[in-house]
Design a protein around this motif. Sequence first.
Motif, mmCIF file in Angstrom:
data_model
loop_
_atom_site.group_PDB
_atom_site.id
_atom_site.type_symbol
_atom_site.label_atom_id
_atom_site.label_comp_id
_atom_site.label_asym_id
_atom_site.label_seq_id
_atom_site.Cartn_x
_atom_site.Cartn_y
_atom_site.Cartn_z
ATOM 1 N N LEU A 198 0.857 -1.030 -0.014
ATOM 2 C CA LEU A 198 -0.074 -0.051 0.051
ATOM 3 C C LEU A 198 0.725 1.334 0.071
ATOM 4 C CD1 LEU A 198 -2.624 -1.417 2.259
ATOM 5 C CD2 LEU A 198 -2.693 -1.305 -0.096
ATOM 6 N N TYR A 214 -8.716 4.533 2.632
ATOM 7 C CA TYR A 214 -8.340 3.085 2.200
ATOM 8 C C TYR A 214 -9.399 2.388 1.178
ATOM 9 C CZ TYR A 214 -6.428 3.570 7.027
ATOM 10 O OH TYR A 214 -5.884 4.174 8.187
ATOM 11 N N SER A 265 -6.359 0.495 -6.593
ATOM 12 C CA SER A 265 -5.647 -0.506 -6.917
ATOM 13 C C SER A 265 -6.245 -1.666 -7.950
ATOM 14 C CB SER A 265 -5.213 -1.102 -5.540
ATOM 15 O OG SER A 265 -5.503 -2.525 -5.712
ATOM 16 N N PHE A 284 -3.860 -3.667 -3.290
ATOM 17 C CA PHE A 284 -4.608 -3.786 -2.091
ATOM 18 C C PHE A 284 -5.241 -5.101 -2.102
ATOM 19 C CE2 PHE A 284 -6.746 -0.750 1.174
ATOM 20 C CZ PHE A 284 -6.848 -1.497 1.965
ATOM 21 N N GLU A 285 -4.912 -5.977 -3.250
ATOM 22 C CA GLU A 285 -5.400 -7.366 -3.456
ATOM 23 C C GLU A 285 -4.546 -8.286 -2.815
ATOM 24 O OE1 GLU A 285 -8.334 -7.703 -5.573
ATOM 25 O OE2 GLU A 285 -8.376 -5.451 -5.244
ATOM 26 N N VAL A 322 -0.572 -9.475 7.845
ATOM 27 C CA VAL A 322 -1.607 -9.728 6.976
ATOM 28 C C VAL A 322 -2.223 -11.344 7.105
ATOM 29 C CG1 VAL A 322 -2.010 -9.804 4.614
ATOM 30 C CG2 VAL A 322 -0.862 -7.680 5.772
ATOM 31 N N GLU A 353 -17.501 -4.018 3.953
ATOM 32 C CA GLU A 353 -16.225 -4.076 3.028
ATOM 33 C C GLU A 353 -15.331 -2.792 3.470
ATOM 34 O OE1 GLU A 353 -15.549 -5.469 0.674
ATOM 35 O OE2 GLU A 353 -17.146 -6.843 0.314
ATOM 36 N N HIS A 365 -13.142 -4.237 6.060
ATOM 37 C CA HIS A 365 -12.163 -5.047 5.327
ATOM 38 C C HIS A 365 -11.074 -4.197 5.079
ATOM 39 C CE1 HIS A 365 -10.511 -8.059 2.226
ATOM 40 N NE2 HIS A 365 -10.003 -6.842 1.888
ATOM 41 N N SER A 366 -11.439 -2.856 4.518
ATOM 42 C CA SER A 366 -10.226 -2.093 4.122
ATOM 43 C C SER A 366 -9.560 -1.687 5.173
ATOM 44 C CB SER A 366 -10.761 -0.810 3.373
ATOM 45 O OG SER A 366 -11.624 -1.157 2.129
ATOM 46 N N ALA A 367 -10.174 -1.228 6.233
ATOM 47 C CA ALA A 367 -9.461 -0.871 7.603
ATOM 48 C C ALA A 367 -8.636 -1.693 8.088
ATOM 49 C CB ALA A 367 -10.486 -0.329 8.632
ATOM 50 N N TYR A 414 -7.373 -4.763 6.806
ATOM 51 C CA TYR A 414 -6.098 -5.277 6.207
ATOM 52 C C TYR A 414 -5.146 -3.942 5.835
ATOM 53 C CZ TYR A 414 -7.877 -9.819 6.028
ATOM 54 O OH TYR A 414 -8.403 -10.889 6.317
ATOM 55 N N TYR A 415 -5.478 -2.793 5.735
ATOM 56 C CA TYR A 415 -4.425 -1.641 5.795
ATOM 57 C C TYR A 415 -3.636 -1.588 6.913
ATOM 58 C CZ TYR A 415 -2.553 3.164 4.780
ATOM 59 O OH TYR A 415 -1.657 3.973 4.507
ATOM 60 N N TRP A 446 -1.311 -4.549 7.077
ATOM 61 C CA TRP A 446 -0.200 -4.091 6.160
ATOM 62 C C TRP A 446 0.720 -3.037 6.519
ATOM 63 C CZ3 TRP A 446 1.017 0.595 4.239
ATOM 64 C CH2 TRP A 446 2.144 0.527 3.340
ATOM 65 N N ALA A 497 -3.194 3.842 11.718
ATOM 66 C CA ALA A 497 -4.150 2.839 10.898
ATOM 67 C C ALA A 497 -4.481 1.756 12.006
ATOM 68 C CB ALA A 497 -3.315 2.129 9.874
ATOM 69 N N VAL A 542 -7.501 3.495 14.059
ATOM 70 C CA VAL A 542 -8.695 3.823 12.697
ATOM 71 C C VAL A 542 -9.433 2.460 12.707
ATOM 72 C CG1 VAL A 542 -9.091 4.075 10.487
ATOM 73 C CG2 VAL A 542 -7.583 5.693 11.550
#
Lengths: 417, 386
Positions: A3, A292, A299, B3-4, B69, B289, B292-294, B296-297, B300, B312, B315
């Motif tokens: 990222l 995000y 992405s 982001f995948e 992750v 969703e 999910h973003s929060a 895995y960000y 990572w 992060a 958050v």
Amino acid sequence: MDLYYTREDEEFRARVRAWLEANLPREKLETLEQQRAWHRAVYEAGFIGMGWPVEYGGRAARPMEQAIVGEEFARVNAPPTLNGLGIAIVGPTLIHHGTEAQKRRFLKPMLTADEIWCQLYSEPNAGSDLASLRTRAELVGDHFVINGQKVWTSGAHRADWGLMLARTDPDAPKHLGISCILVDMHAPGVEVRPLRQLSGSNEFSEVFFTDVRVPAEHLVGELNAGWQIAQTTLSYERGGNTLSRVSRQLALFHRLLQVASRLERDGRRAIDDPVVRQKLGQMYTEIEVLRYGSLRILSRLEKGIRPGPESSITKLYYSEMDKRHQELVLEILGPYGQLIEGAPSAYALQDGVAYGEPGSWAYGFAYSRAGTIYAGSSEIQKNILGERVLGLPKELRADRMQAHPATQAQAGGEGGA
Amino acid sequence: MDFEFSQDQMALRELARELLTERCTSAHVRAMMEDPAGYDPALYRQMGDMSLLGLAIPEQYGGSGLGMVEQAIVLEEMGRVAYPGPFVAGVVLAATGIQASGDEAAMARYLPCLATGELTMSFALLEDAIGWGPEVVAMRAVPAGDGFVLSGTKRFVPFGATADVILVVASTGDGPGDVSLFAVPRETPGLTVEPYGMFDLNAKTCALHFDAVRLPGDALIGDLNGGAAALDAVVQRGAVAACAEMLGCARKSLEMSVAYAKVRKQFGQPIGSFQAIKHKCAEMLEATENAHSATYYAAWALDAGAPDARLAVSVAKSFVNEAARKVCGEAIQVHGGIGFTWEYDLHLYFKRAKHLEPLWGDTAWHRERVLEEVLAGRVAGAAAGR
């Protein structure tokens, strides 16, 4: 997963920042001529229509580069460029569905904002149920003759051209009798009446069409295929521009932080009040989550995966979040949040902003009420998510039952069983 | 910007899902509610054999050398089935504490057997007070001969009643941050276990009473008074682990709700055709969703050592707490009466998410941290360099 922005992205960001430092107007742009000059400068720097193919005046830029430009322009509160709707929606529609002649005629002046565009979609009786629109375009010889009324048309008062959805076959089921037509807003029979909005500004209008003659070659795509075309344009509207929203929201937040560290509330600085701190923490959290989510879309775009109906998540989240945040801003600032004339510099969002102009806390608050309505209301976004992403059954709808007698018989049979 | 998940990460998710679908059925989870240990040691060992336990343990200590992750991917799967067991206690909390202490002897001693599953561990921080920094630690470790003596009570120790070794945070100096980590075998004389019963019957926790427990000098992990940084690392990873598990609970609750709304009929129609239910499901999807973003960000960012990693994490925890609360709760509402029954599985996810909500910082705690990080300028993207 990685990222970090790539080195290439970071270098590009630095170039955008440097350009903005050198070229950002110091004074407010008051006239349309000043705005055109700014637009022209941004265009010549290569930051407008970046995603368009090179042959039509674009730069074939990567989605990430477009997003970074949006992010950096919003970060320094750069004045908006012109023709945003045209370049984001009408242009891609013509690129995908237009004839070669239409592309050659319209795309270049659209990019340079020599011709400004609006979108003639909603009608008094066709809002969320857009496909029930009634504005009639009748093909008479080599011309369409247009009669009807559009409403909530953003930018109509300064538009030269409009992308219209009109009914070309009144006998077909409603989604199948609509065409997409390019209309000269200066043609005889077009009347624009600006509407004042609750924010005090005049961005949208009602537009009346009385026997307006439009050459048949201004039809986009096939006759009666307009609904499908409109569906694809909606997906241009959602997705790649989300980082600029993040950035705009961050600019607001950071100004709020400054003000909250000066403003006294209940015997201490607002920033020292734990309740205020909770609200600020919540706001930043929600903005980061938008960031995000935007990176996730980007992405995918970078891998060539177009955002599908799931881009409704971003639109829904952003617009509802903005409403929440604008309420929190006004809670934190108390009456200062609603002060427009005479606002002390220390507490204002920007100085010298008149009622109905962007740049006051109250204007942002007012405008947040529009975000959950335009470009598909929150309720429509939830229908899209529920039906097209989660696969939930469609609601029984009176209009659909009329259009398809078979459906009606089926529903009747079920009720009787 | 990517982001995948990678191919390997997708394969890991499949591996975990297959194992847990087969071995961690609803019947198993329910059986474990009544079980005093609360988990199946054979399943746990099997996870070790399949390299799921050592994902984030360095290769030199028998792990795969991956990171948060990958752990989050497995934990999301665990959340989907409300897996009961000492995974987080051992290979997230205790392993992080040991690694962050920098104590290589301790790493060589504990990490390889944590990776195989031969050893289970837990982490004991809370006492009477609630909090996630060294200031909540009242328990003193008093030097005695070449060792230490511990007295006091630790509370809410996850799977502490069955852990072979417990990593205990104790105060060793006069300053509020002067804490140290001690590895205490559960069988040590003077240490007694008082099992708790939690609302989530699968979340086994206990109180550990230390009555002048004598420890040898090598029980100290890392430097004397150097435990605060390790504790901080544990809180960061514990928070993201909780997010991943809550995300799994939310996703499963959403899927069950959508499936139910498609088949359950009222007024002659599937209830999912009504906007009242459809819109609820759409909001649940949105929350899931975003969670999910929060999650895995943040995972990572920890692995990458990103400048905004702390931001992060806070958050993610403050956001996912609220998202999981909403999704798991609304799932019950979508189902109606059946959703409120013991027999139906929704309450497993509802309760697990609720269990995790206050742990490693609740929403308010993390919102305050978010603001502190922003004020300190530890941010990313266009906000950096403001």
